[in-house]
Design a protein around this motif. Structure first.
Motif, short mmCIF file in Angstrom:
data_model
loop_
_atom_site.label_atom_id
_atom_site.label_comp_id
_atom_site.label_asym_id
_atom_site.label_seq_id
_atom_site.Cartn_x
_atom_site.Cartn_y
_atom_site.Cartn_z
N ARG A 1 0.73 -1.17 0.24
CA ARG A 1 -0.20 -0.11 -0.08
C ARG A 1 0.69 1.10 0.21
O ARG A 1 2.00 1.25 0.98
CB ARG A 1 -0.78 0.01 0.91
N HIS A 2 0.59 2.23 -0.85
CA HIS A 2 1.04 3.48 -0.80
C HIS A 2 -0.08 4.55 -0.66
O HIS A 2 -0.95 4.98 -1.28
CB HIS A 2 1.98 3.44 -1.60
N PRO A 3 0.51 5.82 0.27
CA PRO A 3 -1.13 6.64 0.30
C PRO A 3 -1.10 7.40 -1.16
O PRO A 3 -0.36 7.87 -2.05
CB PRO A 3 0.24 7.94 1.26
N THR A 4 -3.21 7.77 -1.56
CA THR A 4 -3.12 7.95 -1.85
C THR A 4 -2.72 9.25 -2.59
O THR A 4 -2.10 9.32 -4.23
CB THR A 4 -4.74 7.65 -1.77
N PRO A 5 -2.59 10.76 -2.17
CA PRO A 5 -1.76 11.81 -2.05
C PRO A 5 -0.39 11.52 -3.11
O PRO A 5 -0.16 12.62 -4.34
CB PRO A 5 -1.69 12.66 -0.90
N ASP A 6 0.22 10.36 -2.34
CA ASP A 6 1.12 10.61 -2.72
C ASP A 6 2.01 9.95 -4.29
O ASP A 6 2.73 10.19 -5.33
CB ASP A 6 2.22 9.86 -2.33
N VAL A 7 1.01 9.31 -4.60
CA VAL A 7 1.02 8.11 -5.80
C VAL A 7 0.09 9.13 -7.15
O VAL A 7 0.43 9.99 -8.12
CB VAL A 7 -0.35 7.11 -5.77
N LEU A 8 -0.92 9.75 -6.40
CA LEU A 8 -2.02 10.79 -7.83
C LEU A 8 -1.15 11.98 -7.67
O LEU A 8 -0.32 12.58 -9.22
CB LEU A 8 -3.32 11.09 -7.18
N GLU A 9 -0.51 12.60 -7.54
CA GLU A 9 0.67 13.86 -7.26
C GLU A 9 2.11 13.04 -8.31
O GLU A 9 2.11 14.42 -9.38
CB GLU A 9 1.30 14.03 -6.26
N ARG A 10 2.12 11.90 -9.23
CA ARG A 10 2.78 12.03 -10.07
C ARG A 10 2.69 11.73 -10.55
O ARG A 10 3.05 10.57 -11.81
CB ARG A 10 3.85 10.20 -8.84
N LEU A 11 0.73 11.04 -10.83
CA LEU A 11 0.67 10.71 -12.67
C LEU A 11 1.05 11.71 -13.34
O LEU A 11 1.32 13.14 -13.17
CB LEU A 11 -0.78 11.24 -12.48
N LYS A 12 1.37 11.48 -15.08
CA LYS A 12 1.97 11.56 -15.78
C LYS A 12 0.97 12.66 -17.59
O LYS A 12 0.30 12.07 -17.79
CB LYS A 12 2.66 10.41 -16.73
#
Length: 146
Positions: free
Chosen positions: A13-24
């Motif tokens: 699991r990874h925090p959603t905000p951290d992953v969404l911030e890195r969307l291309k």
């Protein structure tokens, strides 16, 4: 970040905000979003989202896109009543495409068809594979644009 996620085991699991911030996002700040009926797997449509549309969708559970033609948020169903409710959201391995598994109310396409993908290439001809479920004029009035 997405390269790092490739080797991770199921259930990590990874925090959603951290992953969404890195969307291309593309140069216009948009990312393609494929809508699929959650229980049948039927591909309904492809649209675009910006970060604001994505955040609103996650916050409300009602799918919101970004209309490139109107240059504004587009809440699916505002005009037609054919709403999409988010069932789950998936990111592709590169972080440059979204898959929204939705519960679609009625047709997803502005033509009144269930799916926007109703044209099939069959050798030397393109075949219409479905009829409209609802007349576009019924969904949108005289102006049948989305």
């Amino acid at each position: 970040m997405f390269k790092q996620l490739e080797g991770e085991p199921r259930g990590e699991r990874h925090p959603t905000p951290d992953v969404l911030e890195r969307l291309k996002l593309n140069a216009d700040g948009l990312i393609p979003a494929i809508a699929q009926q959650h229980d049948t797997g039927e591909v309904l449509m492809l649209a675009w989202m910006n970060r604001e549309a994505l955040d609103e969708t996650l916050a409300t559970g009602r799918v919101c896109y970004y209309s490139r033609s109107r240059q504004a948020l587009w809440r699916k169903g505002d005009q037609s009543g054919q709403v999409q409710h988010l069932h789950s959201l998936h990111l592709d391995c590169d972080g440059d495409t979204l898959l929204l598994k939705v519960d679609q109310t009625g047709p997803a396409c502005h033509t009144g068809r269930r799916s926007c993908f109703y044209l099939q290439v069959d050798n030397d001809a393109v075949v219409v594979t479905s009829d409209p479920e609802i007349a576009p004029e019924t969904l949108y009035g005289k102006d049948t644009g989305q």
